[in-house]
Motif scaffolding. Structure first.
Motif, short mmCIF file in Angstrom:
data_model
loop_
_atom_site.label_atom_id
_atom_site.label_comp_id
_atom_site.label_asym_id
_atom_site.label_seq_id
_atom_site.Cartn_x
_atom_site.Cartn_y
_atom_site.Cartn_z
N THR A 62 0.83 -1.21 0.00
CA THR A 62 0.00 0.00 0.00
C THR A 62 0.86 1.26 0.00
O THR A 62 0.58 2.22 -0.72
N GLN A 183 -4.12 5.11 4.14
CA GLN A 183 -3.40 5.19 2.87
C GLN A 183 -4.24 4.61 1.74
O GLN A 183 -4.28 5.15 0.63
N GLY A 184 -4.92 3.50 2.02
CA GLY A 184 -5.78 2.90 1.00
C GLY A 184 -6.91 3.83 0.60
O GLY A 184 -7.24 3.95 -0.59
N ILE A 187 -5.48 6.72 -1.57
CA ILE A 187 -5.22 6.31 -2.96
C ILE A 187 -6.52 6.35 -3.78
O ILE A 187 -6.55 6.88 -4.89
N ALA A 188 -7.58 5.80 -3.21
CA ALA A 188 -8.86 5.77 -3.93
C ALA A 188 -9.41 7.17 -4.16
O ALA A 188 -9.95 7.47 -5.24
N THR A 191 -7.13 9.10 -6.86
CA THR A 191 -7.24 8.55 -8.21
C THR A 191 -8.67 8.45 -8.71
O THR A 191 -8.89 8.20 -9.90
N LEU A 195 -9.43 1.12 -4.71
CA LEU A 195 -8.06 0.72 -4.37
C LEU A 195 -7.65 -0.57 -5.08
O LEU A 195 -6.53 -0.64 -5.62
N TYR A 198 -6.60 0.19 -8.68
CA TYR A 198 -5.35 0.94 -8.82
C TYR A 198 -4.14 0.05 -8.51
O TYR A 198 -3.14 0.08 -9.25
N LEU A 199 -4.23 -0.75 -7.46
CA LEU A 199 -3.11 -1.65 -7.13
C LEU A 199 -2.87 -2.64 -8.26
O LEU A 199 -1.71 -2.93 -8.60
N GLY A 255 -5.98 -1.45 3.25
CA GLY A 255 -4.58 -1.23 2.92
C GLY A 255 -3.64 -1.64 4.02
O GLY A 255 -2.43 -1.73 3.82
#
Length: 383
Positions: A62, A183-184, A187-188, A191, A195, A198-199, A255
């Motif tokens: 993550t 953090q997860g 990111i979502a 972006t 998540l 994206y990962l 995450g």
């Protein structure tokens, strides 16, 4: 000298662990062993491609995804989180860590992306789990052992978090776990994509991590382990079957600890870090500078000491621990990685290019790594 298989077999034979997969890699040379079965009923033999719940071995992955956004200039380390997580725009902090949840003061400054990556947001687990401000983390946010089907979706989870005070002022203390879940969500939000999506695009596909995800598809369930924990007498009890909580996508992809993976998949991730952020096909996943930031300790001595229940004297980079001083033969300065509460561990040593991965399906009983994990590290150091 005993082999890696001998080591694993001796622990499986003693019980209660039904099986394990482990590897030690140095360059192209890989020692791998798969011992026992995927469940206590004498199920499928463990294999190189057996899928495990890797729990907190998710955290470095993550953090790496966050750093792809830093590399692209979409976020900066000193950016306030409130830009994307408005629920954290005006956090309150308990007056002292032992204060009740309604005895609060305003945060002295905004929480930043750097605070998030170093687990110094003010939210998370300290050494004392009885502090009043921790209770809502368990009851409302379901922090603790991963239970993917029982956690609210990200927006509802963040709304609940906004009502819970910080345990420490931003940047003051290292606290475990919750920052990786944040953090997860970050990111979502940055972006505008889930998540898992994206990962998959930025890490799993370039690195051919074909079995790493937040759920196991039906066609792979025969390679997925059962998961056990000790009952009141210490005997193993089933916590989750292969067709249980990881057989469907969760509302909240954690995450901090939600991924399943295999030994070879996590090895691919570790090798990317050892290659200064480059995938095997030459594609750049991370900049070399981001890899250095991830694998460098960012804590003060006082923060390491306060986090000793989890860190045992180690420092913390982004998403994983960093060994500071050699206290055991396996403890090599610069070793980066982390353990998972489902009985897993993954580390890499930039100075030597070594990778060590241990995967079991027996829940840890506390933050201290169990005897097999330490024996595995000693074996890897001596090999």
């Amino acid at each position: 000298m005993s082999t890696l298989r001998d080591l694993l077999q001796s622990h499986v034979d003693k019980g209660p662990m039904p099986g394990a997969v482990a590897l030690v890699a140095r360059g192209d040379e890989v020692e791998l062993a798969a011992v026992g079965t995927t469940d206590l009923g004498g199920g499928t033999p463990m294999a190189r491609d057996t899928i495990f719940r890797i729990a907190s071995m998710t955290k470095p992955i993550t953090a790496a995804a966050v750093m792809t956004l830093v590399d692209e200039g979409r976020i900066a380390l000193d950016d306030p989180l409130a830009r994307w997580l408005p629920e954290l725009s005006s956090p309150s902090v308990v007056r002292t860590p032992s204060s009740p949840v309604d005895d609060v003061v305003p945060a002295a400054r905004p929480i930043t992306v750097a605070d998030l990556l170093t687990s110094r947001t003010g939210h998370g687990f300290p050494a004392d789990f009885s502090l009043p401000a921790l209770a809502p983390l368990f009851s409302e946010l379901k922090q603790g052992p991963p239970q993917p089907q029982h956690v609210a979706a990200p927006d509802a989870w963040m709304a609940a978090l906004s009502r819970i005070p910080l345990l420490h002022q931003p940047g003051d203390a290292w606290l475990y776990n919750l920052s990786s879940d944040l953090q997860g969500v970050l990111i979502a939000r940055v972006t505008d994509r889930p998540l898992p999506e994206y990962l998959a695009e930025r890490l799993f596909e370039p690195l051919a991590m074909t079995d790493t995800a937040f759920a196991v598809p039906p066609h792979a369930l025969d390679r997925f382990t059962a998961y056990y924990g000790p009952d009141a007498s210490g005997a193993p009890q089933l916590l989750d079957a292969p067709d249980g909580q990881w057989s469907a996508p969760p509302a909240f992809p954690s995450g901090a600890g939600g991924l399943v993976s295999t030994a070879d998949d996590w090895l691919a991730f570790a090798r990317m870090l050892l290659a200064d952020g480059t995938a095997p096909d030459g594609r750049r996943v991370l900049t070399a500078a981001s890899v250095v930031r991830m694998t460098t300790d960012h804590l003060t001595p006082a923060q390491r000491e306060a986090g000793a229940l989890f860190l045992e004297g180690q420092g913390w980079g982004y998403g994983g621990s960093v060994d500071i001083t050699p206290t055991d033969p396996w403890n090599v300065p610069g070793r980066y990685g982390w353990v998972g509460g489902t009985g897993t561990a993954g580390h890499l040593i930039p100075a030597t290019g070594a990778v060590t991965i241990l995967l079991t399906q027996l829940q840890m009983t506390g933050p201290t790594p169990p005897p097999l994990t330490r024996a595995f590290w000693h074996h890897a150091a001596a090999a």
